[in-house]
Motif scaffolding. Structure first.
Motif, PDB file in Angstrom:
ATOM      1  N   VAL A 432       0.870  -1.176   0.000  1.00 34.83           N
ATOM      2  CA  VAL A 432       0.000   0.000   0.000  1.00 34.83           C
ATOM      3  C   VAL A 432       0.907   1.227   0.000  1.00 34.83           C
ATOM      4  O   VAL A 432       1.091   1.909   1.006  1.00 34.83           O
ATOM      5  N   HIS A 433       1.502   1.506  -1.153  1.00 35.58           N
ATOM      6  CA  HIS A 433       2.480   2.590  -1.287  1.00 35.58           C
ATOM      7  C   HIS A 433       1.810   3.949  -1.134  1.00 35.58           C
ATOM      8  O   HIS A 433       0.661   4.139  -1.521  1.00 35.58           O
ATOM      9  N   ARG A 434       2.553   4.890  -0.605  1.00 37.42           N
ATOM     10  CA  ARG A 434       2.040   6.252  -0.455  1.00 37.42           C
ATOM     11  C   ARG A 434       3.095   7.270  -0.923  1.00 37.42           C
ATOM     12  O   ARG A 434       3.312   7.429  -2.090  1.00 37.42           O
ATOM     13  N   GLY A 435       3.741   7.968   0.001  1.00 38.55           N
ATOM     14  CA  GLY A 435       4.684   9.014  -0.383  1.00 38.55           C
ATOM     15  C   GLY A 435       5.968   8.458  -0.960  1.00 38.55           C
ATOM     16  O   GLY A 435       6.385   7.334  -0.656  1.00 38.55           O
ATOM     17  N   ALA A 436       6.613   9.243  -1.815  1.00 38.93           N
ATOM     18  CA  ALA A 436       7.906   8.875  -2.391  1.00 38.93           C
ATOM     19  C   ALA A 436       8.722  10.138  -2.620  1.00 38.93           C
ATOM     20  O   ALA A 436       8.175  11.188  -2.965  1.00 38.93           O
ATOM     21  N   ALA A 437      10.018  10.039  -2.404  1.00 39.27           N
ATOM     22  CA  ALA A 437      10.917  11.165  -2.643  1.00 39.27           C
ATOM     23  C   ALA A 437      12.129  10.672  -3.424  1.00 39.27           C
ATOM     24  O   ALA A 437      12.473   9.486  -3.383  1.00 39.27           O
ATOM     25  N   PHE A 438      12.804  11.608  -4.100  1.00 42.52           N
ATOM     26  CA  PHE A 438      13.841  11.262  -5.057  1.00 42.52           C
ATOM     27  C   PHE A 438      15.133  12.006  -4.737  1.00 42.52           C
ATOM     28  O   PHE A 438      15.115  13.171  -4.348  1.00 42.52           O
ATOM     29  N   GLY A 439      16.243  11.314  -4.929  1.00 44.51           N
ATOM     30  CA  GLY A 439      17.544  11.923  -4.710  1.00 44.51           C
ATOM     31  C   GLY A 439      18.641  10.923  -4.988  1.00 44.51           C
ATOM     32  O   GLY A 439      18.408   9.713  -5.057  1.00 44.51           O
ATOM     33  N   ASP A 440      19.860  11.417  -5.130  1.00 42.68           N
ATOM     34  CA  ASP A 440      21.015  10.556  -5.391  1.00 42.68           C
ATOM     35  C   ASP A 440      21.715  10.287  -4.056  1.00 42.68           C
ATOM     36  O   ASP A 440      22.567  11.051  -3.624  1.00 42.68           O
ATOM     37  N   PHE A 441      21.358   9.180  -3.416  1.00 46.05           N
ATOM     38  CA  PHE A 441      21.830   8.913  -2.056  1.00 46.05           C
ATOM     39  C   PHE A 441      23.292   8.491  -1.991  1.00 46.05           C
ATOM     40  O   PHE A 441      23.923   8.628  -0.938  1.00 46.05           O
ATOM     41  N   ASP A 442      23.833   7.951  -3.090  1.00 45.62           N
ATOM     42  CA  ASP A 442      25.245   7.546  -3.080  1.00 45.62           C
ATOM     43  C   ASP A 442      26.103   8.402  -3.992  1.00 45.62           C
ATOM     44  O   ASP A 442      27.272   8.080  -4.233  1.00 45.62           O
ATOM     45  N   ASN A 443      25.538   9.492  -4.521  1.00 41.85           N
ATOM     46  CA  ASN A 443      26.280  10.464  -5.333  1.00 41.85           C
ATOM     47  C   ASN A 443      26.978   9.839  -6.542  1.00 41.85           C
ATOM     48  O   ASN A 443      28.083  10.227  -6.903  1.00 41.85           O
ATOM     49  N   ASP A 444      26.297   8.881  -7.163  1.00 38.92           N
ATOM     50  CA  ASP A 444      26.874   8.241  -8.348  1.00 38.92           C
ATOM     51  C   ASP A 444      26.234   8.732  -9.642  1.00 38.92           C
ATOM     52  O   ASP A 444      26.522   8.193 -10.720  1.00 38.92           O
ATOM     53  N   GLY A 445      25.367   9.729  -9.547  1.00 41.03           N
ATOM     54  CA  GLY A 445      24.754  10.301 -10.736  1.00 41.03           C
ATOM     55  C   GLY A 445      23.492   9.613 -11.192  1.00 41.03           C
ATOM     56  O   GLY A 445      22.897  10.024 -12.190  1.00 41.03           O
ATOM     57  N   ARG A 446      23.059   8.587 -10.468  1.00 44.69           N
ATOM     58  CA  ARG A 446      21.827   7.883 -10.803  1.00 44.69           C
ATOM     59  C   ARG A 446      20.794   8.183  -9.723  1.00 44.69           C
ATOM     60  O   ARG A 446      21.055   7.992  -8.537  1.00 44.69           O
TER      61      ARG A 446
END
Length: 556
Positions: A432-446
């Motif tokens: 039952v998915h709800r919120g999602a956020a985006f970012g480069d957590f390992d700084n590899d450009g992906r």
């Protein structure tokens, strides 16, 4: 034309293959993610305190915030959580909001206690932004019975300054409305982030209606509740805010807000606002540049879908998907609505959901959070959707299970294809998915993704796409503009192509994403030109910028 003519010659005389082999085309990279939540130490479970009474608030939470709270160069994660019902208070640690510090080695540490950000009330959404320009991002948490502004002290701790700042979210006529989300942006270009507060509907525990479906107690349809106005707080630049909801025109529009996103859609230098409404026509607030807004959703063509219907609008992203320099709109919705994609034509918007292929791909889905990001770095922004049914009796009403898997749609020059099946086990696991956020957590450009789910562990989807293109991640530092650079638009010219994006953290549903601006550059290893247009119109140009790096740019 030359290659087409060569193909005709080869068809007429196959012997010519010996002398004129056609150039091989590189197959697209396969977008893949790996769920690393458990191994990384993220053990957050979103607790909605679900009861047999089917309280409306139980199905609405919760948001995720991505920010570098300690400025060590690694993105941290903040989860908003529920509370006990009916008290709406966090009566135990199972209800605490949680802050996880990124250790920079693929693991996270829960620092909630030391940071002082566990929260007090039944939380919904979060917005991260440096409202006082001290270099450290602050947190605003929107909730059912209270909102909280946590000021970042710069030493790893936060302090609640809600009352001092004057942003409790108490409406002068309605009291404390049901707030689901918030967003930071600088609507008047004075260099200080202002606060938009998103309200859902007129809900109170003591007047919760009893609704039934197929003889069973069910969550009520939004039509059972009255709509609400949203609120706008102007930053005074001294740590306090002024409620300008009525004066600005924002408070005149009544709706049932589910998500808010910001972009300068008409290129006049002032940030506009899109509000995704549930069963109401969506709002597009045109910033007139004089402190007031004009609601133009119907005139601009984004209030209703291509069938002229108000949808169950949920998460939204306000971003350029076709690289023409104009921010477009992608909106999550309920099964049967399809998920609208509105292309910015420069003279309003055109609904191209069917033309883009998304109508066929999303007609049987319900989604909450969304994001437009280039996951394979080929230069085209792809689409992510966090799917789940709206009600717990969805099987009877929608003929769908309560839990749904995630989706990712690959953008091939404006046409989308569903590549979820090959995106990894985390995409195939229904929740039952709800919120999602985006970012480069390992700084590899992906670009990576963190996703909440009701009463189940959160997912940390690390991008493992191989064979993708080059990239740039641009971190802005405003001087005359707000410190985060929110509202700045960026043009990157690389390999003979032009790519556009802008700085914003308000993405998806109730969540706040990385403020850094990501670009996939395809095969280009050099950006010949990077043009930054800061809020207010000031331009800064950098030339011959090497790709595959985090580029830190300070406003002159």
């Amino acid at each position: 034309m030359l290659q087409r003519g060569l193909r005709i010659l080869l068809w007429l005389n196959p012997l010519l293959w010996l002398w004129f082999p056609l150039p091989a085309s590189e197959p697209p990279a396969i977008i893949r993610f790996q769920d690393r939540a458990a191994g990384a130490g993220l053990r957050f479970v979103l607790n909605n305190s679900q009861s047999g009474d089917r309280r409306q608030i139980e199905t609405m939470l919760g948001g995720v915030g991505v920010l570098d709270y300690d400025r060590d160069g690694w993105l941290d994660i903040y989860f908003v959580n529920g509370a006990e019902i009916p008290s709406l208070r966090k009566s135990g640690p199972q209800y605490y909001n949680r802050l996880y510090r990124n250790n920079g080695d693929g693991t996270f540490t829960d620092v909630t206690g030391r940071a002082g950000v566990r929260g007090s009330c039944y939380g919904m959404g979060v917005a991260a932004g440096d409202y006082d320009n001290d270099g450290f991002p602050d947190l605003y948490v929107a909730g059912v019975n209270c909102n909280q502004l946590f000021h970042n002290q710069g030493d790893g701790t936060f302090v609640d300054v809600t009352a001092k700042a004057g942003v409790a979210g108490v409406h002068p006529r309605l009291g404390k409305p049901f707030a689901v989300g918030a967003g930071w942006f600088d609507y008047n270009n004075d260099g200080h982030l202002d606060l938009f507060l998103l309200h859902y509907l007129d809900w109170k525990a003591e007047t919760e209606p009893a609704c039934y479906s197929y003889g069973k107690r069910a969550y009520c349809h939004p039509n059972s509740y009255k709509p609400l106005p949203n609120m706008l707080y102007r930053n005074n630049g001294d740590g306090t805010f002024t409620d300008v909801s009525d004066a600005s025109g924002i408070g005149k529009a009544l709706g049932k807000g589910m998500a808010v996103a910001f972009a300068d859609y008409n290129g006049d230098g002032f940030t506009d606002i899109f509000v995704s409404n549930d069963t109401f026509g969506s709002f597009l607030f045109l910033n007139k540049g004089n402190g007031t807004f004009f609601e133009t959703g119907v005139l601009a063509g984004v209030a209703y879908n291509e069938h002229g219907r108000a949808i169950a609008g949920m998460g939204v992203d306000f971003r350029d998907f076709d690289n023409d320099g104009r921010p477009d709109l992608f909106q999550a919705a309920m099964v049967g609505d399809t998920f609208p994609l509105y292309r910015n034509t420069g003279d309003g918007f055109a609904d191209i959901t069917a033309k883009s292929g998304l109508a066929a791909l999303t007609g049987r889905l319900t989604a909450w959070s969304v994001g437009l990001f280039d996951f394979d770095n080929d230069g085209w922004k792809d689409i992510f959707t966090a799917n789940a049914s709206i009600l717990d009796n969805a099987r009877e009403i929608e003929n769908l299970p309560d839990k749904l898997p995630l989706s990712v749609f690959r953008n091939a020059a404006g046409k989308f294809a569903d590549v979820s099946a090959s995106a990894g086990a985390g995409f195939l696991d229904p929740r039952v998915h709800r919120g999602a956020a985006f970012g480069d957590f390992d700084n590899d450009g992906r670009m990576d993704i963190v996703v909440n789910a009701l009463n189940e562990p959160a997912k940390l989807l690390m991008n493992r796409t191989s064979g993708g293109g080059h990239w740039l991640l641009i971190e802005l530092a405003g001087k005359k503009s707000n410190r985060d650079g929110l509202g700045a638009s960026i043009l990157v010219e690389a390999g003979g192509k032009r790519y556009y994006n802008h700085a914003t953290t308000s993405v998806g549903y109730l969540s706040s994403s990385d403020r850094r601006v990501h670009f996939g550059l395809g095969p280009a290893s050099l950006a010949e030109r990077v043009q930054i247009t800061w809020p207010g119109g000031r331009r800064q140009v950098l030339e011959n910028v090497a790709a595959d790096r985090i580029l830190k740019v300070r406003e002159p």
